[in-house]
Scaffold this motif. Sequence first.
Motif, short mmCIF file in Angstrom:
data_model
loop_
_atom_site.label_atom_id
_atom_site.label_comp_id
_atom_site.label_asym_id
_atom_site.label_seq_id
_atom_site.Cartn_x
_atom_site.Cartn_y
_atom_site.Cartn_z
N ILE A 1 10.38 -8.37 8.13
CA ILE A 1 9.04 -8.09 7.64
C ILE A 1 8.71 -6.86 8.08
CG2 ILE A 1 6.96 -8.74 8.19
CD1 ILE A 1 7.60 -11.74 9.04
N THR A 2 9.14 -6.05 8.59
CA THR A 2 8.52 -5.18 9.35
C THR A 2 9.15 -3.56 7.96
OG1 THR A 2 8.00 -5.02 11.20
CG2 THR A 2 8.52 -2.97 10.49
N ALA A 3 10.63 -4.19 7.72
CA ALA A 3 11.69 -3.24 6.86
C ALA A 3 10.97 -3.83 5.46
CB ALA A 3 12.41 -3.97 7.29
N LYS A 4 10.62 -5.15 4.82
CA LYS A 4 10.70 -5.05 3.61
C LYS A 4 8.90 -4.66 2.97
CE LYS A 4 12.94 -8.11 0.67
NZ LYS A 4 13.23 -7.80 -0.15
N THR A 5 8.33 -4.93 3.97
CA THR A 5 6.99 -4.18 4.26
C THR A 5 6.94 -2.57 3.64
OG1 THR A 5 5.50 -5.76 5.48
CG2 THR A 5 4.40 -3.81 5.36
N LYS A 6 8.17 -1.79 4.50
CA LYS A 6 7.76 -0.71 4.24
C LYS A 6 8.23 -0.49 3.06
CE LYS A 6 9.94 4.03 6.14
NZ LYS A 6 10.41 4.31 7.41
N GLU A 7 9.16 -1.15 2.82
CA GLU A 7 10.35 -0.99 1.02
C GLU A 7 8.70 -1.45 -0.26
OE1 GLU A 7 12.59 -3.31 -1.29
OE2 GLU A 7 13.48 -3.40 0.27
N THR B 1 -1.28 0.38 -0.64
CA THR B 1 -0.72 -0.30 0.64
C THR B 1 -0.69 -1.67 0.73
OG1 THR B 1 -2.20 -0.76 2.18
CG2 THR B 1 -1.22 2.04 1.83
N LEU B 2 0.98 -2.52 0.77
CA LEU B 2 0.72 -3.39 0.90
C LEU B 2 -0.26 -4.37 1.52
CD1 LEU B 2 2.72 -6.30 -0.14
CD2 LEU B 2 3.78 -6.02 1.63
N GLN B 3 -0.92 -3.63 2.93
CA GLN B 3 -2.45 -4.45 4.04
C GLN B 3 -3.12 -4.19 2.56
OE1 GLN B 3 -1.47 -5.96 6.44
NE2 GLN B 3 -3.55 -6.58 5.81
N LYS B 4 -3.26 -3.05 1.71
CA LYS B 4 -4.80 -3.30 1.49
C LYS B 4 -4.89 -4.25 0.03
CE LYS B 4 -7.11 0.50 2.56
NZ LYS B 4 -8.67 0.08 3.40
N ALA B 5 -3.42 -4.56 -0.48
CA ALA B 5 -2.90 -5.41 -1.89
C ALA B 5 -3.26 -6.68 -1.19
CB ALA B 5 -1.79 -5.51 -2.00
N PHE B 6 -3.11 -7.27 0.64
CA PHE B 6 -3.08 -8.69 1.26
C PHE B 6 -4.79 -8.84 0.46
CE2 PHE B 6 0.95 -8.65 3.01
CZ PHE B 6 1.80 -9.21 2.65
N GLU B 7 -5.76 -7.34 1.49
CA GLU B 7 -6.90 -7.54 1.97
C GLU B 7 -7.96 -7.93 0.87
OE1 GLU B 7 -7.60 -4.50 4.06
OE2 GLU B 7 -6.37 -4.84 5.66
N SER B 8 -7.67 -6.97 -0.77
CA SER B 8 -8.45 -7.57 -1.87
C SER B 8 -7.74 -8.95 -2.51
CB SER B 8 -7.65 -6.13 -2.88
OG SER B 8 -6.18 -6.40 -2.90
N SER B 9 -6.79 -10.24 -2.18
CA SER B 9 -6.19 -10.80 -2.77
C SER B 9 -7.50 -11.84 -2.31
CB SER B 9 -5.11 -11.58 -1.49
OG SER B 9 -4.32 -12.59 -2.96
N PRO B 10 -7.69 -12.10 -3.86
CA PRO B 10 -8.95 -13.73 -4.48
C PRO B 10 -8.74 -14.95 -2.89
CG PRO B 10 -7.54 -12.94 -6.44
CD PRO B 10 -6.77 -12.11 -5.06
N LYS C 1 -3.63 -15.98 3.97
CA LYS C 1 -2.78 -16.59 2.62
C LYS C 1 -1.78 -15.72 1.66
CE LYS C 1 -5.34 -20.28 2.05
NZ LYS C 1 -6.46 -21.64 1.13
N ALA C 2 -2.14 -14.12 1.64
CA ALA C 2 -1.26 -13.13 1.25
C ALA C 2 -0.22 -13.26 1.82
CB ALA C 2 -2.03 -12.17 -0.03
N LYS C 3 -0.63 -12.96 2.90
CA LYS C 3 0.72 -11.98 3.58
C LYS C 3 1.57 -13.49 4.20
CE LYS C 3 1.88 -9.86 7.59
NZ LYS C 3 1.15 -9.41 9.28
N GLN C 4 0.55 -14.09 4.23
CA GLN C 4 1.42 -15.67 4.23
C GLN C 4 2.57 -16.35 2.46
OE1 GLN C 4 3.00 -17.62 7.04
NE2 GLN C 4 4.37 -18.33 6.45
N GLN C 5 1.65 -15.81 1.52
CA GLN C 5 2.74 -15.91 0.96
C GLN C 5 3.94 -15.06 0.76
OE1 GLN C 5 0.05 -15.98 -2.64
NE2 GLN C 5 0.13 -17.85 -2.37
N PHE C 6 3.88 -13.46 1.11
CA PHE C 6 4.89 -12.03 1.06
C PHE C 6 5.66 -13.62 2.21
CE2 PHE C 6 6.73 -8.43 3.14
CZ PHE C 6 6.60 -7.70 2.28
N ILE C 7 5.55 -13.32 3.44
CA ILE C 7 6.57 -13.65 4.01
C ILE C 7 7.37 -15.04 3.67
CG2 ILE C 7 7.21 -14.74 6.29
CD1 ILE C 7 4.83 -13.14 7.22
N ASP C 8 6.78 -16.52 3.04
CA ASP C 8 7.52 -17.07 2.56
C ASP C 8 8.65 -16.87 1.23
OD1 ASP C 8 6.12 -19.49 4.12
OD2 ASP C 8 4.41 -19.81 2.45
N MET C 9 7.67 -15.84 0.44
CA MET C 9 8.71 -15.32 -0.62
C MET C 9 10.31 -14.73 0.15
SD MET C 9 7.64 -16.82 -3.33
CE MET C 9 8.97 -16.56 -4.12
#
Length: 190
Positions: A90-96, A108-117, A122-130
Amino acid sequence: TAPAVPEVAPAANATIDPDEIVAEMNGKKLIRKDLEEMVDVFVKKQSIPAEQMNAAKDYFRKGIVREFLFNNMIKDSAAKDGIKISDEEITAKTKEFDERMKKRSGMTLQKAFESSPLGAEKAKQQFIDMMLIEKYIKTAVIDKIEVTKEEIDKVINDVKEANKKAEEANAKIDGEVKAAEAKIKEIADK
């Protein structure tokens, strides 16, 4: 094979039970209020004419249910096969993703998660699920594909043969075009 997507649109003029189970797979449930909440998120992102709104909502409902069934089917298969996503992955993919996103949009990815509707969690969980789905497909499918040198050679030869036929056809067409141009010039000269 994923199960067929059931009818998920509420009946016209029906009282909608927000706790209605719309889809279920291996104990995981998608309830009506969550489905409608996601549909509303997708509808708000679109410019949909009022007369097409019901059809659009139905389209999004079916897609969300299909994704719910597919993702849970793959995640359950991954769990059965003992495939997991580690914190290091998760750390490596997040950095990538962070590096890619910063180059493209400065976000950043975190900002994208935070701005997700859908919300950050849920956005972070979708990222991990993918990540899990990709890992499962790679492990269970891609890594098991064996291609022999003979198969590779056959494909290369088939492409070369197809290219040769295309070149011959093009040469014939070029010859016909030149002959037609010569005939046109001859007629124009006359």
